[in-house]
Design an enzyme around this catalytic site. Sequence first.
Site, mmCIF file in Angstrom:
data_model
loop_
_atom_site.group_PDB
_atom_site.id
_atom_site.type_symbol
_atom_site.label_atom_id
_atom_site.label_comp_id
_atom_site.label_asym_id
_atom_site.label_seq_id
_atom_site.Cartn_x
_atom_site.Cartn_y
_atom_site.Cartn_z
ATOM 1 C CB VAL A 1 -0.851 -0.174 1.093
ATOM 2 C CG1 VAL A 1 -1.699 1.340 1.096
ATOM 3 C CG2 VAL A 1 -1.727 -1.189 1.251
ATOM 4 C CB SER A 2 1.708 3.818 -2.385
ATOM 5 O OG SER A 2 0.490 4.337 -3.078
ATOM 6 C CB THR A 3 2.557 7.625 0.736
ATOM 7 O OG1 THR A 3 3.090 7.876 -0.395
ATOM 8 C CG2 THR A 3 3.632 6.846 1.671
ATOM 9 N NE ARG A 4 0.248 8.501 -5.861
ATOM 10 C CZ ARG A 4 1.527 8.384 -6.347
ATOM 11 N NH1 ARG A 4 2.299 9.379 -5.892
ATOM 12 N NH2 ARG A 4 1.883 7.345 -6.995
ATOM 13 C CD GLU A 5 -2.614 1.880 -3.028
ATOM 14 O OE1 GLU A 5 -2.986 1.067 -2.484
ATOM 15 O OE2 GLU A 5 -1.797 1.833 -3.970
#
Length: 200
Positions: free
Chosen positions: A8-12
């Site tokens: 899970v990236s920081t934008r999610e």
Amino acid sequence: MRIGYARVSTREQNSVSQRQLLAEAGCEEIYIDEGVSGKTASRPELDKALTRLRRGDTLVITRLSRLFRSLKHLISLTGDLRERGVDLKVTQQDIDTSTSTGRLMFHLLGAFDEFNRELIVEGTREGLAATTNRGRNGGRPHKLSMRQIKQVYQMLDERGPDDRPVWNVTGIARHFAVSRPTIYKLIDDRAELAAHLTGR
């Protein structure tokens, strides 16, 4: 055993969607790296998942971009899994290396990425040579460097927790300060290459 891995990236916002897809794929154990971008080298949960895998097991992910940082990483890690007797299943891209069709599709995807990179390099060299012969300084047909073009493709492939694109064409164009037709041209180029590779 099927072992699932998600990133899970920081934008999610969360990993619920990926976890659900992995559970539906029959994963008995699921490891998730949260707040980790696609280029981050340190992925402690991935390291744990890889350590747990044994011969005959299957590593399950939702999309190739969740696991691999680059084509080089893809080739290296899949080679390691193959030597260990571990299969790879990608739920959202219909890849399953335990089947002959899945192995073929996986190699096609890898070949496409490598072929695309080589074409970009070759096209740039030919463009520079042509302009030099005409006595002019070389320019960039796409208005973007090779590194930026690669970033555009990565952004186009990035998916959110609901498996919807994180970026749209307008957002990518603004990010690189180019026109939308420039991005659409890159999309068309990649689609044309894919069609040639698959024989369609």
